[in-house]
Design an enzyme around this catalytic site. Sequence first.
Site, PDB file in Angstrom:
ATOM      1  N   VAL A 138       0.801  -1.124  -0.105  1.00 52.27           N
ATOM      2  CA  VAL A 138      -0.056   0.036  -0.196  1.00 52.27           C
ATOM      3  C   VAL A 138       0.989   1.199  -0.165  1.00 52.27           C
ATOM      4  O   VAL A 138       1.887   1.390   0.863  1.00 52.27           O
ATOM      5  CB  VAL A 138      -0.786  -0.007   1.238  1.00 52.27           C
ATOM      6  CG1 VAL A 138      -1.727   1.320   1.090  1.00 52.27           C
ATOM      7  CG2 VAL A 138      -1.816  -1.328   1.275  1.00 52.27           C
ATOM      8  N   GLU A 139       0.454   2.181  -0.952  1.00 56.52           N
ATOM      9  CA  GLU A 139       1.368   3.449  -0.884  1.00 56.52           C
ATOM     10  C   GLU A 139       0.367   4.602  -0.293  1.00 56.52           C
ATOM     11  O   GLU A 139      -0.905   4.617  -0.688  1.00 56.52           O
ATOM     12  CB  GLU A 139       1.738   4.008  -2.246  1.00 56.52           C
ATOM     13  CG  GLU A 139       2.479   5.247  -2.260  1.00 56.52           C
ATOM     14  CD  GLU A 139       2.636   5.643  -3.650  1.00 56.52           C
ATOM     15  OE1 GLU A 139       3.122   6.794  -3.821  1.00 56.52           O
ATOM     16  OE2 GLU A 139       2.213   5.192  -4.711  1.00 56.52           O
TER      17      GLU A 139
END
Length: 208
Positions: A138-139
């Site tokens: 996840v960014e």
Amino acid sequence: MGLEIVEEEVSPGSEMPLVSLNHVSFVVRSVSRSVRFYEEVLGFVSIKRPSSFKFHGAWLYNYGIGIHLLQCNSLEEVPKKKGVINPKDNHISFQCSNMHLLIRKLEEMGIQYVTAVVEDSGIQVDQLFFHDPDGYMVEICNCENIPVLPLSSCPLKFPYPKDMTLSSIYGSKGNPMFQSMFQFGSCGAEAESVIMEALVTDIMDISF
């Protein structure tokens, strides 16, 4: 009565009838564990799945996007979780209005993360990367700082076409150039000028 499928010929230059990203889907080792992660860490909300599904899973929704979780049939279906967080790996990205608040939350929950900074023409974007329980990355970023400059003459389709001021999620709010470019349905000469200036600058940097 079943859904009637009507085939229409789409010419190369015609506009695609896409509207927006609807959802992303992940095969997970434990649906309940992943649901807790996306609810508690990222603020998603569980919603009802269609009753016709005969397999275990969960749907979550928030921020205009859905996350669909599918229970794996065997552990071999789920990629092996990587020990090192690699920002260049496949990932899903969310825009964030307060990076420091999220960092504090991750630290309180004991979730490992790495940070990165992207810079271009004096514009800086902060990035934050971490894994979900299955190793999917996840960014989190403040990507609205980067303006969207198309590299072709094709106009971009924004999610709110009736709003001529556009949305800040594309870095265009209050930007006269972007308002002008997309108000009249074309990318405009301004974009080409900016792109060509950037290319010339890159060439000069390489030459000298």
